[in-house]
Design an enzyme around this catalytic site. Sequence first.
Site, PDB file in Angstrom:
ATOM      1  N   ARG A 397       1.077  -1.190  -0.218  1.00 21.40           N
ATOM      2  CA  ARG A 397      -0.082  -0.189   0.030  1.00 21.40           C
ATOM      3  C   ARG A 397       0.839   1.105  -0.132  1.00 21.40           C
ATOM      4  O   ARG A 397       1.875   1.512   0.741  1.00 21.40           O
ATOM      5  CB  ARG A 397      -1.059   0.134   1.209  1.00 21.40           C
ATOM      6  CG  ARG A 397      -1.684   1.326   1.148  1.00 21.40           C
ATOM      7  CD  ARG A 397      -2.858   1.098   2.192  1.00 21.40           C
ATOM      8  NE  ARG A 397      -3.479   2.450   2.416  1.00 21.40           N
ATOM      9  CZ  ARG A 397      -4.708   2.976   2.940  1.00 21.40           C
ATOM     10  NH1 ARG A 397      -5.112   1.899   3.973  1.00 21.40           N
ATOM     11  NH2 ARG A 397      -5.271   3.858   2.986  1.00 21.40           N
ATOM     12  N   ARG A 407      -6.220   1.689  -3.367  1.00 24.90           N
ATOM     13  CA  ARG A 407      -5.409   1.138  -2.523  1.00 24.90           C
ATOM     14  C   ARG A 407      -5.272  -0.204  -2.851  1.00 24.90           C
ATOM     15  O   ARG A 407      -6.206  -1.133  -3.105  1.00 24.90           O
ATOM     16  CB  ARG A 407      -5.356   1.502  -1.006  1.00 24.90           C
ATOM     17  CG  ARG A 407      -6.623   0.837  -0.252  1.00 24.90           C
ATOM     18  CD  ARG A 407      -8.007   1.465  -0.587  1.00 24.90           C
ATOM     19  NE  ARG A 407      -8.138   2.925  -0.568  1.00 24.90           N
ATOM     20  CZ  ARG A 407      -8.619   3.535   0.470  1.00 24.90           C
ATOM     21  NH1 ARG A 407      -9.081   2.726   1.605  1.00 24.90           N
ATOM     22  NH2 ARG A 407      -8.935   4.731   0.684  1.00 24.90           N
ATOM     23  N   ASP A 410      -6.818  -2.270   2.471  1.00 20.12           N
ATOM     24  CA  ASP A 410      -7.276  -1.116   3.402  1.00 20.12           C
ATOM     25  C   ASP A 410      -7.726  -2.306   4.533  1.00 20.12           C
ATOM     26  O   ASP A 410      -8.777  -2.882   4.423  1.00 20.12           O
ATOM     27  CB  ASP A 410      -8.224  -0.333   3.009  1.00 20.12           C
ATOM     28  CG  ASP A 410      -8.461   0.713   4.015  1.00 20.12           C
ATOM     29  OD1 ASP A 410      -7.755   0.854   4.762  1.00 20.12           O
ATOM     30  OD2 ASP A 410      -9.527   1.350   3.543  1.00 20.12           O
ATOM     31  N   ASP A 412      -9.363  -1.753   8.350  1.00 19.45           N
ATOM     32  CA  ASP A 412      -9.953  -0.755   9.479  1.00 19.45           C
ATOM     33  C   ASP A 412     -10.488  -1.737  10.499  1.00 19.45           C
ATOM     34  O   ASP A 412     -10.938  -2.479  10.235  1.00 19.45           O
ATOM     35  CB  ASP A 412     -10.860   0.131   8.495  1.00 19.45           C
ATOM     36  CG  ASP A 412     -10.264   1.045   7.520  1.00 19.45           C
ATOM     37  OD1 ASP A 412      -9.202   1.395   7.651  1.00 19.45           O
ATOM     38  OD2 ASP A 412     -11.579   1.330   6.619  1.00 19.45           O
TER      39      ASP A 412
END
Length: 844
Positions: A397, A407, A410, A412
């Site tokens: 990334r 990206r 990712d 989260d």
Amino acid sequence: MDTIEIHNLEVRTILGRDSWDRTKKQPVLITVKVQASVAEAGRYDRVTDSVHYGKLCKAIEKFAESQAHKCMEELAENVADICFSLKADMVMGVFVTIKKRKTFLRAKYGQVEIYRAQKKEIGQYEKFREIALKSAGELVGEDLVSVIDLKLSVILGVNTWERYEKQNILVGMTIHVEKNEEKELGQSQGFVIKKNQDIRKLVDRVSKYTEERTNYLTVEALAVAIARVAIMEHKVNKITVSIKKPSALMFAECSAVTITRTREQIIGSLVSASNSEAGEREANEEVSSVVVAEDIIKKMDNDSTACQDKTLEGSSISYIGVGSNLGDRLKNINDALKTINESKHSKVVDTGFLYQTSPMYVLDQPAFLNTAFKIETTLSPQELLDFLKGIEADLGRDFSMMRFGPRVIDLDILFYEDLVYETERLTIPHPRVHERKFQLQPVCDMNPRLVHNKLNMEVGLICRRLTTHSNVPDDIQQVMPISRNEFTSCIGNGVHGTSSNEEKSVIRGSNKGLFTLGRAQNETLIMGILNFTPDSFSDGGNFNNLDIAVEHALSMWEDGASIIDIGGQSTNPKVKEIISTDEEIRRVVPVVEKIKSKSQGIVVSIDTFNSEVARKALEAGADIINDVSGGEIDKSMFNVVAEHGCPVVLMHMRGTPQTMFSKVNTDYNRPKIGLSSTGDQEHTLENKEQDQEQEQEEIVTLITCVKLELSHRVKNALRAGIPRYNIILDPGIGFSKNKKQNFQIMKNLDLLFKNDSHIFDYHNNYNHCTQMLQLLSKVSIENFPVLLGTSRKAFLQNNNEPKDRVWATAATVTAAIQNHVTIVRIHDVKELKDVVRISDLIYR
């Protein structure tokens, strides 16, 4: 005990969300009874010697209307605190009742009742404490949450007209909540309904069950059935059910029945019924499917207990949102999952399905592939954030790119236990998860009842609300991988990381390894069968040569097959011996290698229940494992699949190919239980109706067992580390089922793969289903892609040879597509491709 009382004080206050899911002021009725001695006030006629109900009324009204409250329980707690604070030196206890109209659209009230005792010393009044507690009765140890007069329309009664015409009844339900139960909702001290006791879901379920699927003769039977639903499906420990029947008596307002049942009583009645049935079986010297089901239930109960124990000591549960829109998105997600599992401090224990979504915030970028991981971790939130950022960096990334831009990966942190947490670097729950269906939906796949503790709402409700907002595009599409990588296969109806505005092409050979499911699916995948065996039931020996086998595979591919399924071990029950591992490898691996040498884009599946064969085939380039035993024969199979990150087909079969048609493996029936009866012959159903009821019960039991056993296989696969999005289910037509059972499953495919609770809506006899429902609720099989294999099988025969069953197969393929099956497994690809194509145009 003396009490000073205020009855039905009407205030307007914000009390959670109303029936239309709005946060607005609502009318609420408050009743308080304050335990306090009025002896001095009675003797000297002084208001100062008592609790001033005028001041109390104003204090309650002012507080209630000036504050927002999360729920009735919280308001009740606060009202009790006000009562104690007004005259703490003489108040020994407080009863509070909160009523809210239209809490439920068809109920008169929703209601909460609590009692709180004075905890402080109260001087001269201390001698009255024991009397006060005694007069509080059951409310000393439990609080009551009630639904008052829920209006339902049902078939109920023994009279002839009552069997044909619905009548209105009023149902009341009171949940008894022990005060020492763990606090999980709201901030009030000492009282709460646990998360899994969602009163609104209980009301919805009882309403649907009662109105659509019951026709009891007696009010008593219906009351007990409702108690069973609450206790077995919604994990209530104790409930009181009242049913009023206004039309029962000419000169009375109504007749009524009220019962109270505990979990122990309900389970005890089920055990008694089970023991009684077991005695009948022993007397008849028959082996029933109840025995099989009970064995499975015991096995699954043990597995469930083990599954509840965290694999990492001292770990916490966190949900991680995962997304990618650059490069091989599927490989990126699989690599992230593998990296987490290779760590010593974190483990992925479940995943959501895969979804392709349009980008948000920055629209001019490729479409995303999204899912979510449920992980156990011993890391703190900050440490977990650092760990995930490290994985993102390792996978390539570029953190210098624009925010919300493209990206590679990712990761989260969406939720971490029930933590509400905010620092400069990290906010939990994730600050934008409530507006992102691409993150909410994968979490809902795993746990729709997970609570967003900042919003105090379940993620399932938040996700549903998103779809009702006109400015939120509902363009999330579930997709299914048919390979370990996104760019190694070529199928029609594929999807890839193109711009959200670019039309998705349908060009074979375009290297798209993801297949669209659900409403957006417009093509059925064809799996062409290649048996490299001398003894398969249909085409044994026809392709038992490497060059001929490869030529046939390429021919099926050109004719329209999306997947080539290669088998080296016959599952023909007439074949008495299983070949050696080495022999099966010798048969299938060269075929895989040669097909892949012709074209890497051809998707190859291996039909095997041997884990070592699967390993060698995957190393040779195979894409999918098709295990007819669903991982039951070789317990190492799931480890091999998880290690290689490939899709796997889990089929339903009992026993082995050699034993699958034994009596115990094909007996899904249980001793029949008739409808409740008063004993009057004139009120029993006609024989024809009894036969129909018996037939329906037989179908439900069959579907229940298959659903239960598939759920067990899915749970084992998840525990072994196979992501949910890599699992395909097969009901196992022709395996461990007789001709009638095969057709019953074909006719009820929608019921088999529906939401689990729907299966129990089809008959009144609830006892034999409740334990299964508890277990099914732990791992649902809803929304998994489904494969169906009916090609040339014996249940289609009409005294003809397997090769002559092409058009009978065509009928089953059409029925499968009508029921939204994802993959059809067939021998005759060229002959049936148009059947599939036209059926897709009609039913997709």
